[in-house]
Design an enzyme around this catalytic site. Structure first.
Site, PDB file in Angstrom:
ATOM      1  N   ASN A   1       0.842  -1.190   0.000  1.00 37.65           N
ATOM      2  CA  ASN A   1       0.000   0.000   0.000  1.00 37.65           C
ATOM      3  C   ASN A   1       0.877   1.239   0.000  1.00 37.65           C
ATOM      4  O   ASN A   1       1.098   1.879   1.012  1.00 37.65           O
ATOM      5  CB  ASN A   1      -0.958   0.008   1.190  1.00 37.65           C
ATOM      6  CG  ASN A   1      -2.209   0.759   0.800  1.00 37.65           C
ATOM      7  OD1 ASN A   1      -2.207   1.455  -0.197  1.00 37.65           O
ATOM      8  ND2 ASN A   1      -3.249   0.631   1.586  1.00 37.65           N
TER       9      ASN A   1
ATOM     10  N   HIS B   1      11.177  15.810   0.922  1.00 37.67           N
ATOM     11  CA  HIS B   1      10.290  15.781   2.088  1.00 37.67           C
ATOM     12  C   HIS B   1      10.129  17.160   2.724  1.00 37.67           C
ATOM     13  O   HIS B   1       9.624  17.270   3.836  1.00 37.67           O
ATOM     14  CB  HIS B   1      10.799  14.753   3.117  1.00 37.67           C
ATOM     15  CG  HIS B   1      10.666  13.331   2.655  1.00 37.67           C
ATOM     16  ND1 HIS B   1      11.210  12.258   3.322  1.00 37.67           N
ATOM     17  CD2 HIS B   1      10.049  12.800   1.563  1.00 37.67           C
ATOM     18  CE1 HIS B   1      10.929  11.132   2.676  1.00 37.67           C
ATOM     19  NE2 HIS B   1      10.238  11.436   1.596  1.00 37.67           N
TER      20      HIS B   1
HETATM   21  C1  HEM Z   1      15.351   8.309   1.037  1.00 35.38           C
HETATM   22  C2  HEM Z   1      14.419   7.390   1.154  1.00 35.38           C
HETATM   23  C3  HEM Z   1      12.957   7.714   1.219  1.00 35.38           C
HETATM   24  C4  HEM Z   1      12.070   7.156   2.068  1.00 35.38           C
HETATM   25  C5  HEM Z   1      12.351   6.094   3.100  1.00 35.38           C
HETATM   26  C6  HEM Z   1      10.795   7.779   1.803  1.00 35.38           C
HETATM   27  C7  HEM Z   1       9.632   7.472   2.468  1.00 35.38           C
HETATM   28  C8  HEM Z   1       8.471   8.194   2.379  1.00 35.38           C
HETATM   29  C9  HEM Z   1       7.290   7.938   3.144  1.00 35.38           C
HETATM   30  C10 HEM Z   1       7.103   6.789   4.134  1.00 35.38           C
HETATM   31  C11 HEM Z   1       6.388   8.881   2.831  1.00 35.38           C
HETATM   32  C12 HEM Z   1       4.992   9.043   3.391  1.00 35.38           C
HETATM   33  C13 HEM Z   1       4.000   8.334   2.502  1.00 35.38           C
HETATM   34  C14 HEM Z   1       2.615   8.350   3.072  1.00 35.38           C
HETATM   35  O1  HEM Z   1       2.437   8.052   4.253  1.00 35.38           O
HETATM   36  O2  HEM Z   1       1.670   8.670   2.340  1.00 35.38           O
HETATM   37  C15 HEM Z   1       6.985   9.743   1.840  1.00 35.38           C
HETATM   38  C16 HEM Z   1       6.379  10.828   1.282  1.00 35.38           C
HETATM   39  C17 HEM Z   1       6.943  11.580   0.272  1.00 35.38           C
HETATM   40  N1  HEM Z   1       8.126  11.337  -0.360  1.00 35.38           N
HETATM   41 FE1  HEM Z   1       9.550  10.049   0.248  1.00 35.38          FE
HETATM   42  N2  HEM Z   1      10.945   8.693   0.812  1.00 35.38           N
HETATM   43  C18 HEM Z   1      12.248   8.686   0.411  1.00 35.38           C
HETATM   44  C19 HEM Z   1      12.797   9.429  -0.604  1.00 35.38           C
HETATM   45  C20 HEM Z   1      12.084  10.294  -1.397  1.00 35.38           C
HETATM   46  C21 HEM Z   1      12.578  10.902  -2.605  1.00 35.38           C
HETATM   47  C22 HEM Z   1      13.941  10.610  -3.217  1.00 35.38           C
HETATM   48  C23 HEM Z   1      11.597  11.707  -3.073  1.00 35.38           C
HETATM   49  C24 HEM Z   1      11.586  12.546  -4.312  1.00 35.38           C
HETATM   50  C25 HEM Z   1      12.644  13.025  -4.907  1.00 35.38           C
HETATM   51  C26 HEM Z   1      10.503  11.626  -2.134  1.00 35.38           C
HETATM   52  C27 HEM Z   1       9.357  12.367  -2.195  1.00 35.38           C
HETATM   53  C28 HEM Z   1       8.321  12.283  -1.307  1.00 35.38           C
HETATM   54  C29 HEM Z   1       7.214  13.228  -1.266  1.00 35.38           C
HETATM   55  C30 HEM Z   1       7.072  14.472  -2.110  1.00 35.38           C
HETATM   56  C31 HEM Z   1       6.341  12.778  -0.283  1.00 35.38           C
HETATM   57  C32 HEM Z   1       5.005  13.391   0.090  1.00 35.38           C
HETATM   58  C33 HEM Z   1       3.935  12.716  -0.750  1.00 35.38           C
HETATM   59  C34 HEM Z   1       2.570  13.374  -0.702  1.00 35.38           C
HETATM   60  O3  HEM Z   1       2.405  14.431  -0.110  1.00 35.38           O
HETATM   61  O4  HEM Z   1       1.643  12.802  -1.320  1.00 35.38           O
HETATM   62  N3  HEM Z   1      10.812  10.742  -1.153  1.00 35.38           N
HETATM   63  N4  HEM Z   1       8.249   9.294   1.574  1.00 35.38           N
HETATM   64  C1  LIG Z   2      -4.574   1.088   1.046  1.00 40.16           C
HETATM   65  O1  LIG Z   2      -4.900   2.447   1.139  1.00 40.16           O
HETATM   66  C2  LIG Z   2      -6.191   2.746   0.724  1.00 40.16           C
HETATM   67  C3  LIG Z   2      -6.356   4.249   0.726  1.00 40.16           C
HETATM   68  O2  LIG Z   2      -5.829   4.815   1.880  1.00 40.16           O
HETATM   69  C4  LIG Z   2      -7.181   2.004   1.639  1.00 40.16           C
HETATM   70  O3  LIG Z   2      -8.497   2.266   1.222  1.00 40.16           O
HETATM   71  C5  LIG Z   2      -6.903   0.497   1.575  1.00 40.16           C
HETATM   72  O4  LIG Z   2      -7.715  -0.183   2.486  1.00 40.16           O
HETATM   73  C6  LIG Z   2      -5.452   0.204   1.893  1.00 40.16           C
HETATM   74  N1  LIG Z   2      -5.164  -1.198   1.635  1.00 40.16           N
HETATM   75  C7  LIG Z   2      -4.450  -1.943   2.490  1.00 40.16           C
HETATM   76  C8  LIG Z   2      -4.184  -3.350   2.034  1.00 40.16           C
HETATM   77  O5  LIG Z   2      -4.017  -1.513   3.539  1.00 40.16           O
END
Ligand code: HEM
Ligand SMILES: *[C@@H]1O[C@H](CO)[C@@H](O)[C@H](O)[C@H]1NC(C)=O
Ligand SMILES: *[C@@H]1O[C@H](CO)[C@@H](O)[C@H](O)[C@H]1NC(C)=O
Ligand SMILES: *[C@@H]1O[C@H](CO)[C@@H](O)[C@H](O)[C@H]1NC(C)=O
Ligand SMILES: *[C@@H]1O[C@H](CO)[C@@H](O)[C@H](O)[C@H]1NC(C)=O
Length: 325
Positions: free
Chosen positions: A93, A195
């Site tokens: 997911n 981030h």
């Molecule tokens: C270095 C290792 C990285 C890890 C472990 C990582 C992990 C994550 C995680 C866990 C999230 C949250 C996702 C969620 O809960 O919806 C996230 C969000 C995000 N990541 Fe990373 N990320 C990494 C590198 C990057 C890179 C290289 C980019 C782009 C160049 C990036 C761009 C983003 C952005 C923009 C978000 C926000 C997404 C949103 O607002 O929809 N990340 N990342």
């Molecule tokens: C994955 O994320 C979507 C949207 O947040 C959610 O509706 C769905 O239940 C999630 N699926 C799993 C396998 O966690």
């Protein structure tokens, strides 16, 4: 053949291999076929972001995930079909936000109606341009993009396995995974600063705060704010801004946050906690133009990962979400 000639031949072969990977990727790739493509994409993306500001983070993350799973080939945009579970539906997911996909679909529609004819520009290139444009709209650095990618012919959930970094990764694990994509540790640190925008769901960081002993690398005040927003049993759909200080600006605040113990994910804070990467964090916290230069170089490198230019391996998709039949 003499030793000198053999060495020359080997050098030429090595050069050909290096050139082969990016031979046709270049700035202005569409200058003859659709000279206004960058302005067309920019306008469509600006409208999308105006309507849906969360498209900024969503689009940047989509580009990263696309490039790390079988290269920058828009395979991440493909929807699952009856007999194929696509990348975006991987069991982990990935929570890729829908507005990133929609940004590409809207830009593709604009390109198809405003270029001299439809289907001249790949979805992979549209995602590359759209990513550059959302970063600019968030006051991040402007930069030229290399173009000429073909869209991939495969999108399979199992190809995601082991190719994307989990938020629990330490410095060595992060460095190794980026190295597998031809990216240096400096590239990894610069790209992590994406981030500086966007959201993360509680579940991606509650392991650091919902414990008897809060992660000692996290500022205690920040930890209690996070715990208030993400208590045990919180709705898993709750997501917080990753940069709590300037959440909408694409800036170097990310590194300043790390210096204060305000990195949200383990993989963020480790860049400061580990003394091997801390000097780079300190340098980019202190100097935003140095950060921007490093970020632009790293994004260019990211955009080269696994690129397909051989028509046997890719095409230009009519619908970015569906493989051409
Ligand atoms: C270095 C290792 C990285 C890890 C472990 C990582 C992990 C994550 C995680 C866990 C999230 C949250 C996702 C969620 O809960 O919806 C996230 C969000 C995000 N990541 Fe990373 N990320 C990494 C590198 C990057 C890179 C290289 C980019 C782009 C160049 C990036 C761009 C983003 C952005 C923009 C978000 C926000 C997404 C949103 O607002 O929809 N990340 N990342
Ligand atoms: C994955 O994320 C979507 C949207 O947040 C959610 O509706 C769905 O239940 C999630 N699926 C799993 C396998 O966690
Ligand atoms: C999916 O299954 C259908 C029906 O069995 C078949 O006609 C089609 O070729 C399959 N598509 C792919 C991509 O395997
Ligand atoms: C940032 O570093 C550059 C050299 O890379 C230097 O010219 C500039 O003065 C520095 N800016 C600040 C604010 O220190
Ligand atoms: C890394 O670079 C080498 C040499 O240019 C190339 O052969 C290889 O395909 C690249 N790997 C990726 C994942 O782009």
């Amino acid at each position: 053949m003499g030793a000198g000639i053999r060495i020359l031949a080997a050098a030429l072969l090595a050069l050909a291999a290096v050139r082969g990977a990016t031979a046709q990727l270049r700035q202005g790739y569409y200058s003859a076929s659709c000279p206004n493509v960058e302005a067309i994409v920019q306008a469509a993306v600006a409208l999308k972001v105006q309507q849906t500001p969360v498209a900024v983070g969503a689009t940047v993350r989509l580009f990263f995930h696309d490039c790390f799973v079988q290269g920058c080939d828009a395979s991440v945009i493909i929807v699952s079909s009856g007999n194929n579970t696509a990348e975006k539906d991987h069991v982990s997911n990935l929570s890729l936000a829908g507005d990133g996909f929609d940004t590409v679909i809207k830009a593709k529609a604009a390109v198809d109606t405003q270029c001299p004819s439809p289907n001249l520009v790949s979805c992979a290139d549209i995602l590359t341009m759209a990513t550059r444009d959302v970063i600019g709209l968030a006051d991040g650095p402007a930069y030229p993009v290399e173009l000429g990618r073909l869209d991939g012919l495969v999108s399979t959930a199992s190809n995601v396995d082991g190719n994307l970094p989990p938020p629990s990764f330490n410095l060595d694990q992060l460095t190794a995974m980026f190295a597998a994509n031809n990216l240096s540790q400096a590239d990894m640190i610069a790209l992590s600063a994406a981030h500086t925008v966007g959201f993360a769901h509680c579940g991606t960081f509650t392991g650091r705060i919902q414990t008897a002993a809060v992660d000692p690398t996290m500022d205690p005040g920040y930890a209690s704010q996070l715990l208030a927003a993400c208590p045990a049993g919180v709705d898993p759909n709750v997501a917080l801004e990753i940069d709590p200080v300037t959440p909408h600006a694409f800036d170097n605040q990310y590194f300043i946050n790390l210096q204060k113990g305000m990195g949200l994910l383990t993989s963020d804070q480790v860049l400061y906690a580990d003394l091997r990467s801390r000097p780079t964090v300190d340098a980019w916290a202190a100097n935003s133009s140095d950060f921007e230069a490093a970020f632009v170089a790293a994004m260019t490198n990211l955009g080269r990962v696994g690129v397909k230019t051989d028509p046997a391996l890719g095409n230009i998709r009519r619908d970015c979400a569906v493989l051409n039949s």
